[in-house]
Motif scaffolding. Structure first.
Motif, PDB file in Angstrom:
ATOM      1  N   UNK A  86       0.852  -1.381   0.051  1.00 38.40           N
ATOM      2  CA  UNK A  86       0.055  -0.129   0.016  1.00 38.40           C
ATOM      3  C   UNK A  86       0.993   1.254  -0.039  1.00 38.40           C
ATOM      4  N   UNK A  87       2.004   1.093   0.581  1.00 35.78           N
ATOM      5  CA  UNK A  87       2.947   2.315   0.545  1.00 35.78           C
ATOM      6  C   UNK A  87       3.411   2.723  -0.987  1.00 35.78           C
ATOM      7  N   UNK A  88       3.547   1.697  -1.669  1.00 37.86           N
ATOM      8  CA  UNK A  88       3.948   1.756  -2.966  1.00 37.86           C
ATOM      9  C   UNK A  88       2.898   2.569  -3.815  1.00 37.86           C
ATOM     10  N   UNK A  89       1.456   2.095  -3.762  1.00 37.02           N
ATOM     11  CA  UNK A  89       0.531   2.732  -4.343  1.00 37.02           C
ATOM     12  C   UNK A  89      -0.057   3.995  -3.848  1.00 37.02           C
ATOM     13  N   UNK A  90       0.315   4.365  -2.648  1.00 38.27           N
ATOM     14  CA  UNK A  90       0.217   5.702  -1.911  1.00 38.27           C
ATOM     15  C   UNK A  90       1.258   6.768  -2.595  1.00 38.27           C
TER      16      UNK A  90
END
Length: 299
Positions: A86-90
């Motif tokens: 989810x960090x990468x998507x954010x």
């Protein structure tokens, strides 16, 4: 338009503050790794909240560590960080949203700093669009729609008599097919909410509908909070602002924002959140009000 979704530090324990900083630093590292050092200027606490929310909801595998940071050079100690999918998507969303914020600034006044930022972010945005094409298309659609609404609003609001102005912006409508009135002071806020809802809904599985609803409410709140914070500047410059257009008082703005926050909180409380719940509460129930309360101190 972002910068409001931050935690109330006074409501957090030391452990929660460390966790908050670790997720924030993880997002910063993801921006560096995916888009280069300059992209770290896109870092916000708003998307940090999104990472916390998705991590609590889905409990993904998380990588943790500590690194020295170019933004906090030696002799500072290594800074803890935490990252997940989810960090990468954010990080992708951070670049896409920052780029369109810069485009908006260029369209508003052609500021030289905004033009320089546009050139610097153009390559990163192309990479983001390759990674999240549907989300970037949605951002492009929504920002174009908002610019059109705001342009029409400047003309329509000027033609309203003071007697015709509503007392406050009405509560959130969940029916996107409702016909808009000739002058709808809430139209741009709903459009921004619709956009954020669709970004939040990505890969949410069983929770797609609830996360889209939460994103809609949060996006609408962010737009209106931004309008409240910019009320004096927009009134002086003639820039479109829904609260200026209806002649809202600080009390009327607080009421409209409280109604929007209540809708948002109702959806948020339906999610099965355990991890970092108190930390996220400190964002949604007090942190988001920090700038408003500084600008318009409570009686």
């Amino acid at each position: 338009m972002f910068g409001f979704v931050v935690a109330d530090a006074g409501a957090l324990s030391e452990e929660e503050k460390e966790r908050y900083r670790a997720v924030y630093c993880g997002l910063c590292l993801a921006l560096r790794d995916r888009y280069g050092q300059l992209s770290r200027a896109c870092l916000t606490y708003d998307l940090t909240f999104f990472v916390l929310l998705c991590s609590s909801l889905h409990e993904p595998e998380e990588t943790q560590g500590a690194s020295h940071c170019v933004m906090h050079p030696a002799p500072a100690a290594p800074r803890a960080w935490a990252r997940s999918v989810w960090t990468d998507y954010a990080a992708d969303l951070s670049v896409a949203l920052a780029y369109h914020k810069v485009l908006d600034d260029v369209a508003d006044d052609g500021d030289l700093a905004a033009r320089a930022a546009e050139r610097l972010l153009a390559g990163a945005y192309e990479r983001a669009r390759a990674r999240i094409p549907e989300q970037c298309a949605e951002i492009e659609r929504a920002m174009a729609a908002i610019r059109a609404i705001e342009g029409a609003g400047r003309n329509n609001a000027a033609s309203l008599s003071s007697a015709a102005k509503p007392a406050c912006i009405p509560p959130l409508s969940t029916d996107a097919t409702d016909a808009a009135p000739v002058f709808d002071p809430d139209a741009a806020a709903r459009e921004f909410g619709r956009m954020l809802g669709r970004l939040f809904a990505h890969n949410q599985g069983f929770w797609t509908e609830a996360m889209e609803e939460l994103g809609r409410g949060l996006g609408r709140f962010i737009y209106l909070m931004d309008a409240a914070a910019d009320f004096a500047d927009d009134a002086a410059s003639g820039s479109y602002n829904p609260f200026v257009a209806i002649g809202a008082t600080p009390d009327a703005m607080r009421t409209a924002l409280a109604l929007t926050a209540a809708d948002m909180a109702e959806t948020y409380e339906r999610l099965p959140l355990v991890q970092d719940k108190h930390l996220m509460d400190a964002v949604l129930y007090s942190g988001v009000w920090a700038q408003f309360n500084r600008t318009y101190p409570p009686h």
